[in-house]
Every structure is written in structure tokens, then in C-alpha cells.
Design an enzyme around this catalytic site. Structure first.
Site, mmCIF file in Angstrom:
data_model
loop_
_atom_site.group_PDB
_atom_site.id
_atom_site.type_symbol
_atom_site.label_atom_id
_atom_site.label_comp_id
_atom_site.label_asym_id
_atom_site.label_seq_id
_atom_site.Cartn_x
_atom_site.Cartn_y
_atom_site.Cartn_z
ATOM 1 N N GLY A 58 0.836 -1.199 0.000
ATOM 2 C CA GLY A 58 0.000 0.000 0.000
ATOM 3 C C GLY A 58 0.864 1.239 0.000
ATOM 4 N N CYS A 85 5.259 -6.136 1.468
ATOM 5 C CA CYS A 85 5.592 -4.705 1.393
ATOM 6 C C CYS A 85 4.988 -3.948 2.597
ATOM 7 C CB CYS A 85 5.159 -4.144 0.045
ATOM 8 S SG CYS A 85 5.874 -2.549 -0.300
ATOM 9 N N TYR A 86 3.917 -3.176 2.391
ATOM 10 C CA TYR A 86 3.303 -2.486 3.525
ATOM 11 C C TYR A 86 2.868 -3.510 4.580
ATOM 12 C CZ TYR A 86 0.023 0.483 6.138
ATOM 13 O OH TYR A 86 -0.626 1.171 7.130
ATOM 14 N N HIS A 172 7.845 -7.926 -3.834
ATOM 15 C CA HIS A 172 6.518 -8.335 -4.315
ATOM 16 C C HIS A 172 6.561 -9.696 -5.015
ATOM 17 C CE1 HIS A 172 4.185 -4.652 -3.545
ATOM 18 N NE2 HIS A 172 5.379 -4.063 -3.627
ATOM 19 N N GLU A 174 4.120 -11.365 -6.000
ATOM 20 C CA GLU A 174 3.019 -11.476 -6.963
ATOM 21 C C GLU A 174 3.361 -10.871 -8.327
ATOM 22 O OE1 GLU A 174 3.353 -9.453 -4.519
ATOM 23 O OE2 GLU A 174 2.246 -7.587 -4.701
ATOM 24 N N SER A 226 -15.172 -1.214 -29.778
ATOM 25 C CA SER A 226 -14.100 -0.415 -30.385
ATOM 26 C C SER A 226 -13.287 -1.225 -31.389
ATOM 27 C CB SER A 226 -13.162 0.105 -29.296
ATOM 28 O OG SER A 226 -12.372 -0.977 -28.804
ATOM 29 N N GLY A 227 -13.458 -2.548 -31.352
ATOM 30 C CA GLY A 227 -12.658 -3.396 -32.238
ATOM 31 C C GLY A 227 -11.428 -3.944 -31.538
ATOM 32 N N GLY A 228 -11.159 -3.457 -30.321
ATOM 33 C CA GLY A 228 -10.066 -4.007 -29.513
ATOM 34 C C GLY A 228 -10.502 -5.332 -28.917
ATOM 35 N N ASP A 230 -10.864 -6.379 -25.820
ATOM 36 C CA ASP A 230 -11.795 -6.390 -24.685
ATOM 37 C C ASP A 230 -13.242 -6.170 -25.136
ATOM 38 O OD1 ASP A 230 -9.443 -6.534 -23.320
ATOM 39 O OD2 ASP A 230 -9.483 -4.472 -22.583
ATOM 40 N N SER A 231 -13.446 -5.091 -25.893
ATOM 41 C CA SER A 231 -14.830 -4.813 -26.273
ATOM 42 C C SER A 231 -15.327 -5.859 -27.276
ATOM 43 C CB SER A 231 -14.974 -3.394 -26.817
ATOM 44 O OG SER A 231 -14.324 -3.265 -28.046
ATOM 45 N N SER A 232 -14.421 -6.399 -28.092
ATOM 46 C CA SER A 232 -14.851 -7.429 -29.047
ATOM 47 C C SER A 232 -15.318 -8.670 -28.299
ATOM 48 C CB SER A 232 -13.702 -7.823 -29.974
ATOM 49 O OG SER A 232 -13.270 -6.702 -30.694
#
Ligand code: XMP
Length: 513
Positions: A58, A85-86, A172, A174, A226-228, A230-232
Site C-alpha cells: 500500500g 511490502c506495507y 513483491h 506477486e 471499439s474493435g479491440g 476487450d470490447s470485441s
């Protein structure tokens, strides 16, 4: 009962990567606010076999006035704890050690020397590459704790309690760059917490289709396309759920890759979707006039998008909006309570609160990009979309620095076309997350023929990444960079200089704004 590792989110950029790594280890985890009520903690204990606790990183200091509030009961649960970390500093602080501001801050790749290869460090090499990012360090260990590892600027980079299953790491595990990261998290989950790998991933597609149907409750919906990737993916998932009750809307704000509208319409009509393409270039140019601040530019695009989508929805009688927002968009927009806003992704924080939709449905909201690619393939999307470089929603609006003008927009487009043409010829296209030009506000002197020229500077950005949260600049061959620079300066005379961006993320983000 289902085993659970609870992750308390102290606002780190990588908290959700921890959950994701747990998913990869096939261990179920949930993310909670550290100020979780004792009542809710008890409920977790009743509903699950609560095996362990991870305290995330954090941005605060444990001793500062803005330290994140947490329920002290979490330290009385007598289950294994791993602080990252934190979280590592918090454990030291709570048990009576000393945390202080490090003389030297550390950001990026570091070397870990394992002092004791036990517990979470079992089977970890004596010296390892890790990813570390901190200002504070644990300076003195609490009583009954021992050091497990150190780095150059951090003598207590990892510790454990000598009698209880409590561990802390300053770095980290992760983050992908920590080479033994999965080993360390696996050791914690399997050896220390005693979990067994058993998570049922289920069929994401089936479940998402069911959920979209439930959320839309028989109404019509539009999907912002959008054709990307994610949206596709969201569009095809939604089309499986809603069939002809769905309309895909492609908003051309004038800052996309060239020829995008035509390709998108053809591709998705071919997949059986209703598609509307709206050309809103003039509206966006007008709205962006005089706007210089990057966050403001994103918000203008977000707002403009929603207004166009609302009109499109009205024209087809749709009540719901479906979007391809993915997990990292939400994190970087500061959606989790304690994390800081890095930038407002136009499809998250850029959306005005009063929208004329009954609801917004985001079927990919918990996925990372590579998981979306996996789903896309399962849905049968063409490889040309699955493997395509990522393109941000606001497009060139965040790749043209400062105020947008029609002149800068036209120059950027011509330069981008050259960059994309050259890239698509290269096999390394597929190793890149994305590569694009940025039009800077800085002008610089050049010479053309025998005359002085004073033109634009273009920066080329090319990055490699696995999960968006970190990225490296790509070590593209010099001859390729030279070809780009020669073509750009020859074919776009307004540009006198081309530079290459050699900054990793962090500290830079991938986009320039
Ligand atoms: P940054 O610049 O945050 O980019 O390191 C990480 C990834 O997110 C994309 N990006 C966006 N995508 N809307 C989007 O749909 C946005 O507002 C936005 N901003 C950044 C960026 O292109 C990169 O792939």
C-alpha cells in the site's frame, strides 16, 4: 468446506495480482477492506475453511497519520499470515519492531539473498531476482522474529516469527519479475496454510452468458464496440446472451487507427451482430478544444462517449449498456478504496455518474488481458482480433500531448499509419503489448534541403507486458527504429525529430498521458 485465503487490501497497485496468483495456484481467495468488521470476519470463518491471511502492499507509512485503518482482530485469528511490502512493515510494527524511512529507496529489479531457505523460502535459490518497490523499511525486528532474506538496501527483506506461522516480505512475490514469486506464494498457500489446489474455475463463458441474461432482464442492450480485444470479447459474449436484442455501437471519435470503422463493422456483421457505426469526430474535436490536462481530456472523451451511446441506445430502444472493462482498468482508475488514481480509464472513472441507462454490465470486469484472450479464443473470435495490439479507448487523445488540434490529429494519423505498417511486417509484432507514436509539444530544429526546419518531435513507444501492471520497453532492433525514423521524417515533413522511449513501467505508464 471450501478453503479460503483472505487478502486484505491496503491499497497497493498489485493487490489484485495476489488474488490472481492465488487463482493460478488453484486456491480460492477474496479481497477485503482491512477495516473489515469482526462480525464479517466471523462469517468468513463460518462459510469457509479460512486457511490464511495476506496483507497487501500500500502507498502509506505505518507510522503516518494517513495509515490505513484495520481491524486489530485479524492478528488474533491464529491462522498463518503473510505480509507483503506495507503488510510486511505492518506486521513488524504491530509486533513491536521498528519501521523507518529507508535512506535509499528501491524501485524495480533487485537481488534477494536468502539467509534461511525455510518456510516460504523452501526450495528457493540462495540468490534470486526479485521486484521491489518501497520507501520505508523494517529497521529492527520484533522479539521472536528472524531474518530470512536481505537485499542490498534492505537488510530485513524477509522475516518470520520463530514460533507462529507469520511471514513478511518487503518485495513483491506477486509481480512477474520476481522469479521465485509463484514458488513463494505456493509455499505459503500449500505448506504454511495447508491448502490444496482445488479451485474449480468452471466455465467462464457459460457463467458470463447466464449473468448477462440475468442482468439485462429481457430488455434490449447496446455494447460499446471499439474493435479491440476487450470490447470485441464483451460484444460476442453479450451477443451469445442476448442475440438480436443486442446492438453493437462503434463510436468513431476520430482518434482511432486508420480505417478502423470499416473493418470493425465488416468483421462483426460477419459474426452475426447488429452493428451501428457513429461518426462523432466533429463533436469530439469541438469538446476537446482548449483542454490540455490529461485527466480532463480522458473525462471529456468518457463523457462524450456516453452521450453518443445514450443517443444510439434511444434509437434502438436499449436500456442497458455493456462494456469491455477489464480488471486493470478498474485498479488504475483507483476503484479500490485505498489505492491511488494513476489515470482515469475513460471507460471507468471517465463515465459521468448520471447516465441514462438502467444499468451498466461489465462481464470481463474481473479478468486480466491474457484471460480475456483465452475467452476470446474460446468464443471463436478471429486471431487477427485476439492477437491484435491493445489500443486505449481514448485513442490518440492520450497520444497527442497537450491540446488537440485538427492539425496535430492529422499529423499523428499519418505517423501512426507508418508505424503500424512497418510493425505488421515484423515477426516481433506478436512479442509486443503495443507500439505507437506520441506527438510531443516540444518542437525541435532540423534541416531540410539547405534550409532550417522547426518541426514536431515524435516519440516511439513500444512495450512488452504480461499483465498490464508492469511493462518493459522493447529492445527493438536499431535498423527497424531507423527505418521508422526515416519514413516518418520523409513522409511527414512537419516532423523533424523521432526519439525512442526507453522507460519501463513503473516508473512510467505505457501511455504518455
Ligand atoms: P498505462 O498507460 O496505464 O496503460 O500503463 C495500460 C494499458 O491500458 C491502456 N489504457 C486504456 N485503455 N481506456 C482503455 O480502454 C483508457 O482510458 C486507457 N488508458 C490506458 C493502455 O493502452 C495500455 O494497454
Amino acid at each position: 468446506m471450501k478453503e479460503l485465503i483472505l487478502i486484505l487490501d491496503f491499497g497497493g497497485q498489485y493487490t489484485h495480482l495476489i488474488a490472481r496468483r492465488m487463482r493460478e495456484l488453484k486456491v480460492y481467495s477474496e479481497i477485503e477492506d482491512p477495516a473489515i468488521s469482526t462480525e464479517r470476519l466471523k462469517e468468513y470463518g463460518q462459510k469457509y475453511n479460512l486457511r490464511g491471511l495476506i496483507l497487501s502492499g500500500g502507498p502509506s507509512s505505518v507510522y503516518s497519520g494517513n495509515a490505513v485503518e484495520y481491524n486489530k482482530e485479524v492478528f488474533n485469528l491464529t491462522i498463518p499470515i503473510l505480509g507483503i511490502c506495507y503488510g510486511h512493515q505492518l506486521i513488524a510494527y504491530v509486533f513491536g519492531g521498528k519501521v523507518s524511512h529507508a535512506g535509499k529507496e528501491e524501485y524495480g529489479i533487485g537481488r534477494l539473498k536468502v539467509r534461511r531457505p525455510v518456510g516460504i523460502f523452501q526450495d528457493v535459490e540462495p540468490e534470486e531476482t526479485i521486484w521491489i518497490s518501497h520507501a520505508d523499511i523494517v529497521e529492527e525486528l520484533p522479539k521472536d522474529f528472524e531474518v530470512l532474506g536481505e537485499t542490498r538496501n534492505c537488510p530485513i527483506a524477509a522475516f518470520r516469527h520463530t514460533a507462529m506461522p507469520i511471514y513478511g516480505v518487503q518485495f513483491h512475490p506477486e509481480v512477474e519479475h520476481t522469479r521465485p514469486g509463484m514458488k513463494i506464494l505456493g509455499n505459503f498457500a500449500y505448506l504454511i496454510c495447508g491448502c490444496s489446489p482445488s479451485l474449480e474455475t468452471g466455465d467462464f463463458v457459460e457463467q458470463a452468458v447466464r449473468e448477462i441474461r440475468e442482468q439485462a432482464r429481457g430488455s434490449k442492450a447496446i455494447v460499446a464496440l471499439s474493435g479491440g480485444i476487450d470490447s470485441s470479447t464483451a460484444a460476442v459474449l453479450a451477443s451469445r446472451a442476448l442475440g438480436k436484442s443486442l446492438t453493437a455501437v462503434f463510436v468513431d471519435h476520430g482518434f482511432m487507427r486508420e480505417g478502423e470503422g470499416v473493418t470493425v463493422k465488416r468483421t462483426f456483421e460477419g459474426l452475426g451482430l447488429n452493428v451501428i457505426a457513429v461518426n462523432a469526430e466533429k463533436v469530439f474535436l469541438e469538446k476537446l478544444k482548449g483542454v490540455r490536462d490529461p485527466e480532463q481530456k480522458r473525462k471529456v472523451v468518457g463523457e462524450g462517449f456516453i452521450r453518443v451511446l445514450e443517443d444510439a441506445a434511444k434509437s434502438v430502444g436499449a436500456e442497458y449498456l455493456i462494456q469491455g472493462t477489464i480488471y486493470p482498468d478498474r485498479i488504475e482508475s483507483g476503484e479500490t478504496k485505498h489505492s491511488s488514481v494513476i489515470k482515469t480509464h475513460h471507460n471507468v472513472g471517465g463515465i459521468p455518474s448520471a447516465v441514462a441507462f438502467k444499468g451498466i454490465i461489465e462481464p470481463l470486469k474481473d479478468l486480466y488481458k491474457d484471460e480475456v484472450r483465452y475467452v476470446a479464443r474460446e468464443l471463436g473470435l478471429p486471431e487477427s482480433i485476439v492477437k491484435r495490439h491493445v489500443f486505449p479507448g481514448p485513442g490518440a487523445v492520450v497520444r497527442i500531448m497537450g491540446e488537440i488540434t485538427p492539425e496535430k490529429q492529422a499529423i499523428w494519423r499519418r505517423v501512426d499509419r507508418i508505424v503500424q505498417e512497418e510493425l505488421e511486417k515484423e515477426i516481433f509484432y506478436y512479442d509486443l503489448w503495443m507500439a505507437f507514436p506520441v506527438l510531443l509539444e516540444t518542437r525541435s530544429t532540423g534541416v531540410r534541403g539547405d534550409a532550417r526546419a522547426f518541426g514536431y518531435t515524435v516519440a516511439i513507444r513500444a512495450v512488452e507486458s504480461k499483465d498490464t501492471m508492469t511493462a518493459n520497453f522493447s529492445q527493438l532492433p536499431y535498423h527497424f527504429l531507423e527505418r521508422l525514423s526515416t519514413r516518418i521524417t520523409n513522409e511527414v515533413p512537419e516532423v523533424t525529430r523521432v526519439v525512442y522511449d526507453i522507460t519501463n513501467k513503473p516508473p512510467a505508464t505505457m501511455e504518455w498521458e
